[in-house]
Design an enzyme around this catalytic site. Structure first.
Site, PDB file in Angstrom:
ATOM      1  N   GLU A 212       0.873  -1.174   0.000  1.00 10.13           N
ATOM      2  CA  GLU A 212       0.000   0.000   0.000  1.00 10.13           C
ATOM      3  C   GLU A 212       0.907   1.219   0.000  1.00 10.13           C
ATOM      4  O   GLU A 212       1.451   1.595   1.034  1.00 10.13           O
ATOM      5  CB  GLU A 212      -0.925  -0.017   1.222  1.00 10.13           C
ATOM      6  CG  GLU A 212      -1.870  -1.209   1.276  1.00 10.13           C
ATOM      7  CD  GLU A 212      -2.898  -1.206   0.166  1.00 10.13           C
ATOM      8  OE1 GLU A 212      -3.101  -0.134  -0.456  1.00 10.13           O
ATOM      9  OE2 GLU A 212      -3.508  -2.247  -0.094  1.00 10.13           O
ATOM     10  N   CYS A 246      -2.067   9.412   2.382  1.00  9.29           N
ATOM     11  CA  CYS A 246      -1.613   8.831   1.114  1.00  9.29           C
ATOM     12  C   CYS A 246      -2.598   9.056  -0.017  1.00  9.29           C
ATOM     13  O   CYS A 246      -2.208   9.081  -1.188  1.00  9.29           O
ATOM     14  CB  CYS A 246      -1.326   7.338   1.289  1.00  9.29           C
ATOM     15  SG  CYS A 246      -2.748   6.357   1.816  1.00  9.29           S
TER      16      CYS A 246
END
Length: 458
Positions: A212, A246
């Site tokens: 991720e 993010c």
């Protein structure tokens, strides 16, 4: 923790896994309930730690971290039995008579490496999936959020046996030692650069990974958009956690016909939501001085349409809108990961697609539009991990859709059922009947048998 101690810990977890206790679905549910209780009982400690490390308010900590973990646990408490049940599938003609089952098997001992920006959510949500899948887990927390790491270590050690789930703190030395161990699965959340290091280490042991990562997530505002609503939702997604997210909108591409009005709405929304941000207890700070200096450097050579102020003493940077930006600007060469929002103009939606395609595939994409044709065009023609139409960031706040990246922004996905699938593997089992036995499969392979066999596959 030294290398030998880490290796012994991993081996102890493997031996515990081999006892078979984690295969039992009832056992897994009990562990999830225990984790849920531990989170609730330590809520104040988690809130205090998040404030010390990042300056997050209790409201933001619960909304963006703790509530998502509790939702993930509740999903598995309701659905784990059905997810873990072997699935019956049809036998093929060649297998008849037989019963075919597909099992979801745990991998074994998994390594979860979590980041500092959402250190509770991005540690415990993967852990929930690992437990639900029947695995043991070693958790490596970030050295940049030491207070949260301390609380997580307390929660995990008070709740689970070390040979089942454990936390390892520390920095690069501990990371290196962990990656030299042979895990059965690695789940990593962090930067692209470190993700490549993790994948390289995993390849030596052929260990499967979920990565991720991040990237420059674009936000498109076309001429049909509700500009006031767009500004409101973009500001929320960009400046929550002071931009250290993010999936935050990294930059905005706005149609030139509405650019002036859109930027006005941005300024109005920032003034309303983040008044006196540098002195606000509800506005998070930048995680480290090094990261702070990097962000200040990204403002060089461009104009701040709004904001631009900062305080090195508190490591806070105002929500900042940057203009006079182009694709070659310094701020467009790397993921920002902070409260700086470049605004670029466009004239043709095809140019927007080309602009995004020239860069690494983003983790997220956001489009503000009322035009169905534009929505369909962007959705079909741009590759990105996930995203929103007429909103930002909240696509990840569900157990019903996978969250993950593509290309440089990551591989694999999780949340809800997809977490269960990530932390388990499919195992196919055929139970063959004993009475009928087709002679066509056995030698000698005669022409007569061959002719008969071909008749079944016309």
């Amino acid at each position: 923790m030294d290398k030998l101690t880490i290796q012994k810990l991993v081996e102890a977890q493997k031996q515990y896994f081999y006892t078979g206790k984690t295969y039992d679905v009832g056992f897994r549910k009990l562990q999830l309930l225990a984790l849920k209780d531990a989170i609730k009982n330590n809520m104040n400690l988690l809130n205090d730690a998040l404030y010390k490390d990042l300056g997050k308010s209790n409201y933001e900590s619960f909304m963006c971290e703790i509530s998502l973990v509790l939702e993930e646990i509740n999903y598995f408490l309701m659905n784990l039995s059905s997810l873990a049940r072997p699935k019956r599938v049809s036998a093929s003609l060649a297998q008849f008579p037989a019963k075919c089952r597909v099992y979801r098997d745990p991998y074994g001992v998994v390594l979860i490496m979590s980041p500092w920006n959402y250190p509770v959510q991005l540690t415990l949500c993967p852990l929930v999936g690992a437990i639900a899948g029947g695995n043991c887990a070693v958790i490596k927390t970030s050295e940049y959020s030491p207070n949260v790491s301390e609380v997580l270590e307390k929660i995990i050690s008070d709740t689970f046996a070390k040979n089942y789930v454990t936390v390892i703190k520390g920095g690069r030395e501990e990371n290196t030692a962990l990656l030299e161990c042979k895990f059965d699965y690695i789940f990593f959340t962090g930067s692209v650069a470190v993700g490549k290091v993790v994948m390289t280490a995993a390849a030596k042991n052929l260990t499967p990974v979920t990565l991720e990562l991040g990237g420059k997530s674009p936000c498109i505002v076309d001429s049909t958009a509700d500009l006031e609503l767009a500004a409101k939702r973009i500001c929320w997604g960009k400046f929550i956690n002071s931009g250290q997210t993010c999936v935050a909108p990294d930059y905005v591409l706005v149609h030139k016909s509405v650019s002036v009005l859109f930027k006005k709405h941005l300024v109005d929304r920032i003034s309303e939501s983040y008044r006196d941000a540098l002195n606000s207890d509800n506005y998070p700070h930048i995680i480290t001085e090094r990261h702070f200096d990097r962000l200040v450097g990204l403002m060089e050579g461009v104009s701040a349409f709004c904001g631009g102020g900062y305080d090195r003493r508190t490591l806070k940077i105002e929500p900042t809108v940057l203009e006079d930006v182009n694709g070659d600007s310094k701020v467009m060469q790397e993921e920002i990961f902070g409260p700086l929002l470049p605004v670029l103009e466009y004239d043709d939606i095809n140019d927007v697609v080309d602009f995004i395609r020239q860069r690494s595939k983003p983790l997220a994409l956001y489009l503000f539009s009322r035009d169905k044709q534009t929505i369909g065009y962007i959705t079909r023609n741009v590759q990105f991990g996930g995203g929103c139409v007429n909103d930002s960031v909240i696509h990840l706040a569900t157990t019903h859709m996978p969250f993950g990246g593509v290309g440089d922004s990551g591989m694999g996905g999780y949340h809800g059922k997809d977490s269960f699938n990530t932390f388990t593997r499919q195992k196919s089992v055929l139970i063959k009947g004993r009475r009928l036995d087709n002679s066509l499969r056995y030698p000698p392979f005669t022409q007569s048998k061959f002719n008969t066999l071909k008749k079944f596959f016309k």
